[in-house]
Design a protein around this motif. Structure first.
Motif, mmCIF file in Angstrom:
data_model
loop_
_atom_site.group_PDB
_atom_site.id
_atom_site.type_symbol
_atom_site.label_atom_id
_atom_site.label_comp_id
_atom_site.label_asym_id
_atom_site.label_seq_id
_atom_site.Cartn_x
_atom_site.Cartn_y
_atom_site.Cartn_z
ATOM 1 N N THR A 1 2.874 -5.558 3.946
ATOM 2 C CA THR A 1 2.369 -6.449 4.992
ATOM 3 C C THR A 1 2.460 -7.896 4.517
ATOM 4 N N GLU B 1 0.844 -1.196 0.000
ATOM 5 C CA GLU B 1 0.000 0.000 0.000
ATOM 6 C C GLU B 1 0.877 1.243 0.000
ATOM 7 N N GLN B 2 0.565 2.187 -0.924
ATOM 8 C CA GLN B 2 1.339 3.434 -0.943
ATOM 9 C C GLN B 2 0.802 4.389 0.115
ATOM 10 N N ILE B 3 1.741 4.981 0.877
ATOM 11 C CA ILE B 3 1.359 5.926 1.935
ATOM 12 C C ILE B 3 1.433 7.332 1.362
ATOM 13 N N THR C 1 4.684 -6.222 9.316
ATOM 14 C CA THR C 1 4.520 -5.017 8.486
ATOM 15 C C THR C 1 5.782 -4.161 8.566
ATOM 16 N N ARG C 2 6.010 -3.409 7.482
ATOM 17 C CA ARG C 2 7.182 -2.524 7.458
ATOM 18 C C ARG C 2 6.930 -1.370 6.484
ATOM 19 N N LYS C 3 7.254 -0.139 6.905
ATOM 20 C CA LYS C 3 7.238 1.003 5.999
ATOM 21 C C LYS C 3 8.575 1.059 5.278
ATOM 22 N N ARG D 1 2.485 10.676 0.826
ATOM 23 C CA ARG D 1 3.654 11.464 1.238
ATOM 24 C C ARG D 1 4.027 12.374 0.069
ATOM 25 N N GLU E 1 10.900 3.202 2.404
ATOM 26 C CA GLU E 1 11.095 4.376 1.554
ATOM 27 C C GLU E 1 11.714 3.941 0.230
ATOM 28 N N GLU F 1 6.740 6.275 -0.287
ATOM 29 C CA GLU F 1 6.765 5.389 0.879
ATOM 30 C C GLU F 1 5.654 4.350 0.719
ATOM 31 N N ILE F 2 6.013 3.093 0.923
ATOM 32 C CA ILE F 2 5.000 2.038 0.834
ATOM 33 C C ILE F 2 4.955 1.261 2.142
ATOM 34 N N LEU F 3 3.800 0.689 2.406
ATOM 35 C CA LEU F 3 3.619 -0.166 3.582
ATOM 36 C C LEU F 3 3.443 -1.591 3.067
#
Length: 834
Positions: free
Chosen positions: A709, A694-696, A759-761, A698, A763, A705-707
């Motif tokens: 999972t 999922e793109q966050i 999960t991890r954010k 920003r 960059e 930045e993507i999340l």
């Protein structure tokens, strides 16, 4: 202990073990004994023998054969007596981060220590013994009370050699040389007469033709020396064994009496080929590793019983099976190895000679060596124990220096010289400098300077390919690549080869590259194998390898490539010698592929090559291509034949296997209940993963930045039971269109099993060429591929095994993602794309 072959040197080891047990109070929980022999067959013999002798008194014996670090360490921790080869022990001691296990080794037994002179393997024996001495010395210095620290005792045995005192000096404890005991032929239980026969060989006569000419001389040798007692004839090749046996059968009516012939005709023994049966009627048999196992056992039993007067075999028999004879003949001292004819090593010759003499039947025995006139003197000196033992470490110094630097044993040139002083090379270089390429007339300081130069040359080679880092003062540290090379026991030439990888290599490029590695240099291409290999490569009438090669199979590299692809494609290979080669190739190949993937993981700009190396590593572990239909082959109790039956029934995904009725599955594979339930259950409890991206939101022109999972979709099921082992993990690898590795992470099942989610954010720098990403989830052991694009689309969102990818649009921008998601369920491959 220096004594002739066959004089019972092994008993010395047994007495040394008993003495240690008498000196150490029971229970012997903190006592380790290491028995080291040059070849696996000797370790196997000792294991079978000592297991019966020592296990009843509470000593656990282990033959160290595990291919993984975990298995090896587990076995060593629980064993008292460890049987191993120099290569395996070298590999093990390179992996230890501390010396806790070495502290427990109280007795180090070295069999056939004269093999330190062996060109190819002697250096490893030398380095391992020197390392054990160094570790022992450093532990003793570190101990608060050195006198109370239990010393490691070395006991070594060798055949008769003239410079046994040099070995004793090498094994010294720093204060005194080892006690050197020499025994002569008078101590041999069966007196051995050794004869070397020289035969003329023209300068234009090839080794092959000379070997053939000796076939017609064997009958005369047997008549002269056998005294009508069992004769064992060693030949260079499997084909040579059969040819020589056929020639003798036609030539020698003197071998079998009429009564013997009648007994053979009446016997009900059935051989797999008429050739063997016909030869046995003439009192001649042959035995080699390419034969049917049942034939080999019958031949061994017949010869041992004394009913088969003459047995032809290859030199490998001398190492493994114990079949003593009154007369041993070594037909030609040349054998075909590493793509060329070369002389047998001294170990080979002495092992073959050692088969002469049957203590229960004979008081004398004879060994005859048939060689060229030009080499007769050499073999006379060898069997009389006049051949001086020299070191071969100077030819293999580069790999061993790297290993010691990785262990932090060596940190600068002065310490490197100190390490050299602990080796057999140093002792012999002082006494015979010309053998090592040093000028005569040098004093001790001059020779040490030359040894230091030799070290520096090798250190510069290591530095040139990034295996070590050197500063101006010539202090050095291992690089991560150097540590990997030592850990995975990789040859310097292989590390140099991988250093040339560009970064965009495909799967077949990497297969071709691995096929040329130094680790496979001893694989031979035999003439008799070419027909089978060519049909595996190209054949209109059968399934062939996935990536056929141009032209005919004409090199060992092409053979290695062909066998790798045949195994991965589940192609049947009926030839026994090829299946043996295949097993060896995969034993080494799995290790080399693992090194390749971990080496490329260190490179930030070689994403495509890294991804394909991970896939290839998986292929080697699974023995399957990543898109194979034979997914079931990776389940317990399913081999190639059952996997073929399952594929023919259309069960080409785990989903289909899980959904089919257990009784129907048993009918397909022709097995009784509860076999179907067991297979279905093993599939049910494989870990199944979901992946969402999922793109966050920003606002940055340069960074997105993507999340990410990763979810264990059958998390609740896996709380009860798991098919995967405890160390199973998945690797998340993300790459961009510039071939950069954006992100890599190993996610252990043990982490996921706690909450079911990770999960991890992350960059991601925007690149100018394209906003495309490749996101891959690759498991450490298993995988599966759908049958067709249609099936993939139909089941992508409802298949229990699938990985789900979610790309979300935010603020009008999104990452255009090319998702090639590979799920390697332990040993199974699952690709789902959307």
């Amino acid at each position: 202990m220096c004594a002739p072959t066959g004089s019972g040197k092994t008993v010395i080891f047994e007495i040394a073990v008993v003495r240690l047990l008498m000196e150490t109070p029971a229970p012997w929980t903190k006592v380790k004994i290491v028995y080291m022999a040059p070849i696996k067959a000797l370790c196997g013999q000792r294991f079978e023998d000592w297991k019966e002798k020592f296990e009843p008194i509470g000593l656990l014996c282990k033959e160290l054969t595990g291919d993984t670090e975990v298995e090896d360490l587990f076995e060593i921790q629980h064993a008292h007596i460890i049987m191993t080869t120099p290569e395996k022990w070298d590999s093990m001691t390179r992996k230890w981060r501390d010396n806790t296990l070495v502290q427990l080794v109280r007795l180090f037994l070295i069999d056939e220590v004269h093999t330190v002179k062996d060109e190819s393997r002697g250096a490893t024996l030398e380095v391992v013994v020197s390392r054990m001495k160094t570790m022992q010395a450093s532990l003793s210095r570190a101990a608060k009370n050195a006198e109370e620290f239990p010393n490691m005792r070395f006991v070594a045995v060798s055949a008769t050699i003239p410079n046994a005192d040099d070995i004793a000096e090498w094994l010294s404890d720093g204060k005194h040389p080892a006690l050197c005991m020499k025994m002569d032929e008078s101590h041999r239980p069966v007196k051995l007469r050794k004869v070397v026969l020289g035969f003329p060989c023209n300068s234009n006569q090839t080794e092959f033709k000379f070997d053939l000419s000796l076939n017609y001389k064997i009958a005369g040798v047997i008549q002269t020396y056998s005294d009508q007692k069992p004769t064992l004839v060693f030949c260079a090749t499997r084909k040579g064994v059969q040819q020589a046996a056929s020639v003798l059968a036609k030539d020698a009516n003197f071998i079998l009496s009429t009564e013997h012939k009648k007994r053979f005709v009446k016997s009900k023994v059935v051989y797999s080929t008429n050739i063997i049966a016909d030869l046995v009627l003439y009192g001649v048999g042959y035995h080699h590793a390419g034969m049917d196992v049942s034939d080999r056992k019958i031949i061994e039993a017949t010869f041992t019983a004394g009913d088969l007067p003459v047995l032809f075999t290859t030199s490998t028999l001398a190492m493994g099976v114990n079949l003593p004879a009154h007369l041993v003949i070594i037909k030609s001292t040349m054998h075909y190895a590493a793509g060329m004819f070369q002389e047998y090593s001294e170990t080979d010759i002495l092992q073959m000679i050692g088969r002469a003499g049957r203590p229960q039947f004979d008081t004398t025995a004879i060994a005859v060596i048939m060689t060229r006139i030009s080499t007769k003197v050499k073999y006379v000196q060898m069997i009389d124990g006049m051949d001086t033992i020299e070191s071969s470490l100077h030819r293999h110094l580069v790999e061993h220096l790297n290993a010691e630097i990785s262990l932090h044993t060596i940190t600068d040139v002065n310490i490197a010289l100190e390490w050299i002083k602990s080796t057999f090379l140093y002792i012999r270089a002082l006494k015979n400098p010309s053998h090592y390429g040093f000028p005569q007339g040098l004093d001790k300081i001059g020779i040490e300077a030359k040894l230091q130069e030799l070290c520096l040359r090798n250190l510069n080679d290591l530095s040139s390919v990034g295996l070590i880092r050197m500063d101006e003062e010539i202090n050095f540290k291992p690089t991560e690549n150097g540590k990997l090379m030592a850990l995975y026991y990789i040859a310097f030439d292989t590390a140099k080869l991988f250093n040339c990888i560009q970064g965009k290599e495909t799967l077949i490029d990497l297969v071709m590259l691995i096929s040329t590695c130094k680790e496979f240099s001893d694989v031979q291409l035999r003439t008799s194998e070419k027909k089978i290999l060519n049909s595996l490569n190209k054949d209109k009438n059968r399934v062939t390898i996935r990536f056929p090669m141009e032209g005919k199979i004409k090199s060992k590299e092409m053979k290695v490539n062909c066998l790798i692809q045949a195994q991965l494609g589940c192609l049947p290979v009926q030839d026994f010698s090829l299946t043996q080669d295949m097993a060896k190739i995969f034993r080494h190949g799995t290790r080399v592929a693992k090194y390749l993937s971990e080496y490329l993981a260190l490179q930030e700009k070689k994403f495509i090559a890294f991804l394909n190396a991970l896939i290839l590593t998986k292929c080697f572990r699974c023995k399957l291509w990543e898109n194979s239909l034979h997914v079931s082959k990776q389940l317990d109790k399913i081999g190639v034949n059952l996997a073929n039956a399952i594929v023919n029934a259309g069960l080409t995904s785990f989903k289909k296997i899980e959904e089919i009725n257990a009784r129907e599955l048993e009918l397909i594979v022709n097995r009784h209940p509860p076999f179907g339930n067991q297979i279905k259950e093993s599939v049910m409890y494989l870990p199944k993963y979901g992946l969402s991206v999922e793109q966050i939101g920003r606002y940055s022109p340069s960074i997105a930045e993507i999340l990410v999972t990763v979810k264990l979709t059958n998390f609740e099921q896996l709380q009860k039971k798991r098919t995967a082992h405890d160390l199973h993990y998945v690797s998340l690898i993300i790459g961009d269109s510039d071939n950069h590795v954006v992100f890599k992470q190993k996610i252990m099942d043990s982490t996921l099993i706690r909450s079911g989610i990770w999960t991890r954010k992350i960059e991601i720098k925007r690149v100018s060429t394209s906003a495309e990403l490749s996101i891959n989830l690759i498991s450490s052991d298993y995988g599966k591929v759908p049958r067709s694009q249609k099936a993939l689309e139909a089941s992508a969102w409802r298949d229990a095994d699938c990985i789900m990818i979610i790309i979300k649009c935010l603020q009008g921008r999104f990452i255009k993602a090319f998702m090639s998601v590979l799920l390697f369920h332990m040993d199974f491959f699952q690709i789902q794309q959307k």
